[in-house]
Design a protein around this motif. Structure first.
Motif, mmCIF file in Angstrom:
data_model
loop_
_atom_site.group_PDB
_atom_site.id
_atom_site.type_symbol
_atom_site.label_atom_id
_atom_site.label_comp_id
_atom_site.label_asym_id
_atom_site.label_seq_id
_atom_site.Cartn_x
_atom_site.Cartn_y
_atom_site.Cartn_z
ATOM 1 N N PRO A 75 0.792 -1.236 0.000
ATOM 2 C CA PRO A 75 0.000 0.000 0.000
ATOM 3 C C PRO A 75 0.823 1.284 0.000
ATOM 4 N N LYS A 99 -3.741 3.072 -8.544
ATOM 5 C CA LYS A 99 -4.580 2.096 -9.229
ATOM 6 C C LYS A 99 -5.750 1.619 -8.371
ATOM 7 N N TYR A 100 -5.477 1.376 -7.082
ATOM 8 C CA TYR A 100 -6.512 0.784 -6.220
ATOM 9 C C TYR A 100 -6.987 1.697 -5.093
ATOM 10 N N TYR A 151 0.116 1.280 -6.569
ATOM 11 C CA TYR A 151 -1.059 0.662 -5.942
ATOM 12 C C TYR A 151 -1.982 1.708 -5.321
ATOM 13 N N GLN A 152 -1.404 2.789 -4.836
ATOM 14 C CA GLN A 152 -2.238 3.864 -4.308
ATOM 15 C C GLN A 152 -3.079 4.465 -5.427
ATOM 16 N N TYR A 192 -5.287 2.641 -2.488
ATOM 17 C CA TYR A 192 -4.775 2.228 -1.179
ATOM 18 C C TYR A 192 -4.321 3.437 -0.370
#
Length: 94
Positions: free
Chosen positions: A38, A46-47, A43-44, A49
């Protein structure tokens, strides 16, 4: 496949020094996961997080040290690793 220790919050800032002292005693160490997923921008983005929502992942990532382990590690090796870690930690706490 891996054996990691997790340092308490007092010892965590000393992780580089602990690893350096272990190396001086002939014990190789490493950090398998230097950052939790995360915390990565990818990832932050794209998702979505939020790294603050994954405190356990951060604690494990920021405080862990991987100790040597392999099929050829025998009881004598494990004792030497444990004794070296004990010496190192006692030296830092005193």
């Amino acid at each position: 496949y891996c054996l990691s220790i997790i340092l308490d919050e007092v010892l965590a800032p000393l992780r580089p020094k602990i690893m350096e002292k272990m190396s001086a005693l002939g014990i190789g160490t490493s950090i398998y996961y230097p950052h939790p997923v995360p915390r990565f921008t990818y990832y932050q983005n794209k998702y979505g997080y939020d790294s603050s929502a994954y405190t356990n992942a951060e604690v494990i990532s920021d405080r862990s040290i991987a100790l040597p382990v392999a099929p050829h590690t025998n009881a004598e090796d494990m004792t030497r690793i444990a004794e070296s870690l004990t010496i190192t930690l006692k030296g830092l706490r005193s």
